[in-house]
Scaffold this motif. Sequence first.
Motif, PDB file in Angstrom:
ATOM      1  N   ARG A 122       0.821  -1.219   0.000  1.00  0.00           N
ATOM      2  CA  ARG A 122       0.000   0.000   0.000  1.00  0.00           C
ATOM      3  C   ARG A 122       0.852   1.266   0.000  1.00  0.00           C
ATOM      4  NH1 ARG A 122      -5.401  -0.388   1.538  1.00  0.00           N
ATOM      5  NH2 ARG A 122      -5.325   1.762   2.232  1.00  0.00           N
ATOM      6  N   SER A 123       2.058   1.176   0.527  1.00  0.00           N
ATOM      7  CA  SER A 123       2.901   2.363   0.648  1.00  0.00           C
ATOM      8  C   SER A 123       3.448   2.822  -0.704  1.00  0.00           C
ATOM      9  CB  SER A 123       4.041   2.111   1.628  1.00  0.00           C
ATOM     10  OG  SER A 123       4.794   1.000   1.215  1.00  0.00           O
ATOM     11  N   SER A 124       3.388   1.989  -1.711  1.00  0.00           N
ATOM     12  CA  SER A 124       3.808   2.384  -3.059  1.00  0.00           C
ATOM     13  C   SER A 124       2.599   2.962  -3.793  1.00  0.00           C
ATOM     14  CB  SER A 124       4.337   1.172  -3.823  1.00  0.00           C
ATOM     15  OG  SER A 124       4.529   1.501  -5.182  1.00  0.00           O
ATOM     16  N   PRO A 125       2.575   4.290  -4.023  1.00  0.00           N
ATOM     17  CA  PRO A 125       1.386   4.906  -4.622  1.00  0.00           C
ATOM     18  C   PRO A 125       1.016   4.315  -5.981  1.00  0.00           C
ATOM     19  CG  PRO A 125       2.858   6.595  -3.777  1.00  0.00           C
ATOM     20  CD  PRO A 125       3.580   5.293  -3.681  1.00  0.00           C
ATOM     21  N   GLY A 126       2.006   4.064  -6.820  1.00  0.00           N
ATOM     22  CA  GLY A 126       1.707   3.524  -8.139  1.00  0.00           C
ATOM     23  C   GLY A 126       1.105   2.138  -8.070  1.00  0.00           C
ATOM     24  N   GLN A 127       1.663   1.295  -7.241  1.00  0.00           N
ATOM     25  CA  GLN A 127       1.168  -0.065  -7.101  1.00  0.00           C
ATOM     26  C   GLN A 127      -0.221  -0.081  -6.460  1.00  0.00           C
ATOM     27  OE1 GLN A 127       3.820  -2.545  -4.851  1.00  0.00           O
ATOM     28  NE2 GLN A 127       3.706  -4.176  -6.362  1.00  0.00           N
ATOM     29  N   HIS A 128      -0.425   0.803  -5.495  1.00  0.00           N
ATOM     30  CA  HIS A 128      -1.727   0.857  -4.826  1.00  0.00           C
ATOM     31  C   HIS A 128      -2.809   1.371  -5.779  1.00  0.00           C
ATOM     32  CE1 HIS A 128      -4.449   0.741  -1.515  1.00  0.00           C
ATOM     33  NE2 HIS A 128      -4.694   2.030  -1.595  1.00  0.00           N
ATOM     34  N   LEU A 129      -2.505   2.387  -6.556  1.00  0.00           N
ATOM     35  CA  LEU A 129      -3.479   2.888  -7.529  1.00  0.00           C
ATOM     36  C   LEU A 129      -3.772   1.845  -8.597  1.00  0.00           C
ATOM     37  CD1 LEU A 129      -2.432   6.615  -7.979  1.00  0.00           C
ATOM     38  CD2 LEU A 129      -4.485   5.722  -6.870  1.00  0.00           C
ATOM     39  N   ALA A 178     -13.416   7.003  -4.649  1.00  0.00           N
ATOM     40  CA  ALA A 178     -12.872   5.839  -3.957  1.00  0.00           C
ATOM     41  C   ALA A 178     -11.454   6.104  -3.471  1.00  0.00           C
ATOM     42  CB  ALA A 178     -12.900   4.618  -4.873  1.00  0.00           C
ATOM     43  N   VAL A 179     -10.653   6.724  -4.316  1.00  0.00           N
ATOM     44  CA  VAL A 179      -9.283   7.062  -3.917  1.00  0.00           C
ATOM     45  C   VAL A 179      -9.312   8.076  -2.776  1.00  0.00           C
ATOM     46  CG1 VAL A 179      -7.153   8.187  -4.672  1.00  0.00           C
ATOM     47  CG2 VAL A 179      -8.248   6.481  -6.128  1.00  0.00           C
ATOM     48  N   TYR A 180     -10.194   9.048  -2.866  1.00  0.00           N
ATOM     49  CA  TYR A 180     -10.314  10.052  -1.805  1.00  0.00           C
ATOM     50  C   TYR A 180     -10.691   9.401  -0.475  1.00  0.00           C
ATOM     51  CZ  TYR A 180     -12.028  13.901   0.990  1.00  0.00           C
ATOM     52  OH  TYR A 180     -12.243  14.772   2.001  1.00  0.00           O
ATOM     53  N   VAL A 181     -11.697   8.527  -0.496  1.00  0.00           N
ATOM     54  CA  VAL A 181     -12.132   7.869   0.736  1.00  0.00           C
ATOM     55  C   VAL A 181     -11.024   6.971   1.280  1.00  0.00           C
ATOM     56  CG1 VAL A 181     -13.759   6.168   1.675  1.00  0.00           C
ATOM     57  CG2 VAL A 181     -14.581   8.007   0.207  1.00  0.00           C
ATOM     58  N   ASP A 182     -10.338   6.267   0.400  1.00  0.00           N
ATOM     59  CA  ASP A 182      -9.258   5.386   0.846  1.00  0.00           C
ATOM     60  C   ASP A 182      -8.126   6.184   1.474  1.00  0.00           C
ATOM     61  OD1 ASP A 182      -8.030   2.749   1.033  1.00  0.00           O
ATOM     62  OD2 ASP A 182      -6.619   3.508  -0.468  1.00  0.00           O
ATOM     63  N   LEU A 183      -7.805   7.323   0.930  1.00  0.00           N
ATOM     64  CA  LEU A 183      -6.727   8.143   1.491  1.00  0.00           C
ATOM     65  C   LEU A 183      -7.164   8.916   2.727  1.00  0.00           C
ATOM     66  CD1 LEU A 183      -5.089   9.590  -1.745  1.00  0.00           C
ATOM     67  CD2 LEU A 183      -4.260   7.735  -0.281  1.00  0.00           C
ATOM     68  N   ALA A 184      -8.462   9.175   2.860  1.00  0.00           N
ATOM     69  CA  ALA A 184      -8.959   9.947   3.996  1.00  0.00           C
ATOM     70  C   ALA A 184      -8.932   9.146   5.291  1.00  0.00           C
ATOM     71  CB  ALA A 184     -10.380  10.427   3.721  1.00  0.00           C
ATOM     72  N   GLU A 185      -8.994   7.833   5.217  1.00  0.00           N
ATOM     73  CA  GLU A 185      -9.000   6.996   6.409  1.00  0.00           C
ATOM     74  C   GLU A 185      -7.765   6.096   6.390  1.00  0.00           C
ATOM     75  OE1 GLU A 185     -11.830   3.743   8.644  1.00  0.00           O
ATOM     76  OE2 GLU A 185     -12.358   4.455   6.673  1.00  0.00           O
ATOM     77  N   PRO A 186      -6.728   6.493   7.092  1.00  0.00           N
ATOM     78  CA  PRO A 186      -5.513   5.681   7.092  1.00  0.00           C
ATOM     79  C   PRO A 186      -5.752   4.287   7.669  1.00  0.00           C
ATOM     80  CG  PRO A 186      -5.099   7.838   8.047  1.00  0.00           C
ATOM     81  CD  PRO A 186      -6.581   7.713   7.839  1.00  0.00           C
ATOM     82  N   VAL A 187      -4.998   3.325   7.207  1.00  0.00           N
ATOM     83  CA  VAL A 187      -5.154   1.929   7.620  1.00  0.00           C
ATOM     84  C   VAL A 187      -4.935   1.776   9.119  1.00  0.00           C
ATOM     85  CG1 VAL A 187      -4.261  -0.401   7.312  1.00  0.00           C
ATOM     86  CG2 VAL A 187      -4.455   1.123   5.359  1.00  0.00           C
ATOM     87  N   GLN A 188      -3.994   2.495   9.701  1.00  0.00           N
ATOM     88  CA  GLN A 188      -3.666   2.341  11.109  1.00  0.00           C
ATOM     89  C   GLN A 188      -4.839   2.729  12.002  1.00  0.00           C
ATOM     90  OE1 GLN A 188      -1.881   4.158   8.950  1.00  0.00           O
ATOM     91  NE2 GLN A 188       0.005   3.017   8.703  1.00  0.00           N
ATOM     92  N   GLU A 189      -5.725   3.616  11.554  1.00  0.00           N
ATOM     93  CA  GLU A 189      -6.805   4.106  12.389  1.00  0.00           C
ATOM     94  C   GLU A 189      -8.092   3.292  12.248  1.00  0.00           C
ATOM     95  OE1 GLU A 189      -5.270   8.689  12.030  1.00  0.00           O
ATOM     96  OE2 GLU A 189      -7.368   8.255  11.683  1.00  0.00           O
ATOM     97  N   ARG A 190      -8.102   2.252  11.444  1.00  0.00           N
ATOM     98  CA  ARG A 190      -9.324   1.496  11.214  1.00  0.00           C
ATOM     99  C   ARG A 190      -9.721   0.643  12.410  1.00  0.00           C
ATOM    100  NH1 ARG A 190      -7.987  -0.402   5.258  1.00  0.00           N
ATOM    101  NH2 ARG A 190      -8.004   1.654   4.332  1.00  0.00           N
ATOM    102  N   GLY A 191      -8.780   0.158  13.144  1.00  0.00           N
ATOM    103  CA  GLY A 191      -9.094  -0.606  14.346  1.00  0.00           C
ATOM    104  C   GLY A 191      -9.379  -2.066  14.073  1.00  0.00           C
ATOM    105  N   PRO A 192      -9.574  -2.845  15.152  1.00  0.00           N
ATOM    106  CA  PRO A 192      -9.723  -4.291  15.019  1.00  0.00           C
ATOM    107  C   PRO A 192     -11.064  -4.727  14.447  1.00  0.00           C
ATOM    108  CG  PRO A 192      -9.945  -3.638  17.296  1.00  0.00           C
ATOM    109  CD  PRO A 192      -9.546  -2.408  16.535  1.00  0.00           C
TER     110      PRO A 192
END
Length: 132
Positions: A66-73, A114-128
């Motif tokens: 996910r940290s690679s913008p090109g690969q994630h897009l 979809a890209v906006y929503v995905d970037l607006a909520e970082p993975v670390q903050e999603r919780g269990p």
Amino acid sequence: MLRSWAVALVLSLVGRYLTGLLEDAVSDGGRPGSVGMRIVVVYAPLAVVSLAAALAAARMHPEPYRSSPGQHLLAALAVPLGYQLWDIGAHWAGRGVEEIAAPAAAVAIGCMFAVYVDLAEPVQERGPGHWR
């Protein structure tokens, strides 16, 4: 990446099938008559399907990549955009400008959100409790 594409493909196929049923139910087999009706019945649901497919694909993409913008897009947008390109190419004959440009714009808008929503909520903050 293949898992992301598989999820997006399933959502795209099911979503487009359901929107096709909606369009057929409203228009009796043809195109809906007015531009407003086409926006509500055809293009807005297409944008929602594209948003759902791209967002699901983005959320299924695993963390080290996910940290690679090109690969994630590429993981998130390849299927919705590729499906639309295939649809344009497969049904090119007999289509007018609106029948090519409007669905392409709807898919692009859905993917953009979809890209906006995905970037607006970082993975670390999603919780269990997150579904992934």
